[in-house]
Design a protein around this motif. Structure first.
Motif, PDB file in Angstrom:
ATOM      1  N   LYS A 115     -49.426  19.165 -46.459  1.00  0.00           N
ATOM      2  CA  LYS A 115     -49.457  17.996 -47.351  1.00  0.00           C
ATOM      3  C   LYS A 115     -48.791  18.298 -48.680  1.00  0.00           C
ATOM      4  O   LYS A 115     -47.988  17.513 -49.179  1.00  0.00           O
ATOM      5  N   ALA A 116     -49.122  19.429 -49.257  1.00  0.00           N
ATOM      6  CA  ALA A 116     -48.586  19.783 -50.577  1.00  0.00           C
ATOM      7  C   ALA A 116     -47.071  19.986 -50.536  1.00  0.00           C
ATOM      8  O   ALA A 116     -46.355  19.518 -51.429  1.00  0.00           O
ATOM      9  N   LEU A 117     -46.575  20.654 -49.516  1.00  0.00           N
ATOM     10  CA  LEU A 117     -45.131  20.894 -49.423  1.00  0.00           C
ATOM     11  C   LEU A 117     -44.368  19.607 -49.151  1.00  0.00           C
ATOM     12  O   LEU A 117     -43.297  19.383 -49.729  1.00  0.00           O
ATOM     13  N   GLN A 118     -44.915  18.751 -48.305  1.00  0.00           N
ATOM     14  CA  GLN A 118     -44.239  17.494 -48.009  1.00  0.00           C
ATOM     15  C   GLN A 118     -44.231  16.588 -49.229  1.00  0.00           C
ATOM     16  O   GLN A 118     -43.199  16.032 -49.598  1.00  0.00           O
ATOM     17  N   ARG A 119     -45.387  16.475 -49.850  1.00  0.00           N
ATOM     18  CA  ARG A 119     -45.525  15.589 -51.017  1.00  0.00           C
ATOM     19  C   ARG A 119     -44.683  16.084 -52.195  1.00  0.00           C
ATOM     20  O   ARG A 119     -43.987  15.314 -52.839  1.00  0.00           O
ATOM     21  N   GLY A 120     -44.730  17.366 -52.453  1.00  0.00           N
ATOM     22  CA  GLY A 120     -44.071  17.893 -53.643  1.00  0.00           C
ATOM     23  C   GLY A 120     -42.611  18.255 -53.484  1.00  0.00           C
ATOM     24  O   GLY A 120     -41.868  18.291 -54.473  1.00  0.00           O
TER      25      GLY A 120
END
Length: 133
Positions: free
Chosen positions: A19-24
């Motif tokens: 989630k963090a890598l996709q979002r950021g």
């Protein structure tokens, strides 16, 4: 029983990292890991099969992964200068830049996911083991 707890910890951490890598950064977790592996090997190149093994994917999945990375300009296919027997995936300057930008997010998200999982008494011993505490 402990394998089930390990699988739960792994799933929770992987979900948070993804989630963090996709979002950021618009990167999938496998893409991030592929860039990370490519960045650490001499010449920044790996045979497709080696890359598949390094990131835990099968051959067809790594082919699709590399195609996405190439389309985004983060890798290119080439013959490696020290071994011209096969096609290699080579990290580009853009790939190194994207990896460098995403690494702090990955590390923060990993620490936070482990912290959150450590609150669960069933997972605390595993979290401590992963952290080396």
């Amino acid at each position: 029983m402990s394998w089930d707890r390990f699988a739960l910890l792994h799933a929770r951490v992987e979900a948070e990292l993804a989630k963090a890598l996709q979002r950021g950064h618009g990167l999938g977790l496998s893409e991030y890991r592929a860039l990370g592996r490519l960045a650490t090997v001499p010449g920044g190149c790996m045979r497709m099969q080696e890359l598949a093994e390094a990131v835990g994917l099968n051959q067809s999945s790594v082919t699709r992964l590399v195609a996405r990375l190439e389309e985004a300009g983060m890798t290119r296919r080439d013959l490696c200068s020290d071994d011209r027997r096969g096609v290699y995936s080579v990290i580009t300057d853009e790939g190194r830049a994207r990896l460098a930008g995403a690494t702090p997010t990955y590390e923060r998200s990993l620490a936070a996911a482990l912290e959150q999982a450590g609150v669960d008494p069933d997972l605390t011993p595993l979290v401590l083991a992963v952290r080396g505490s």
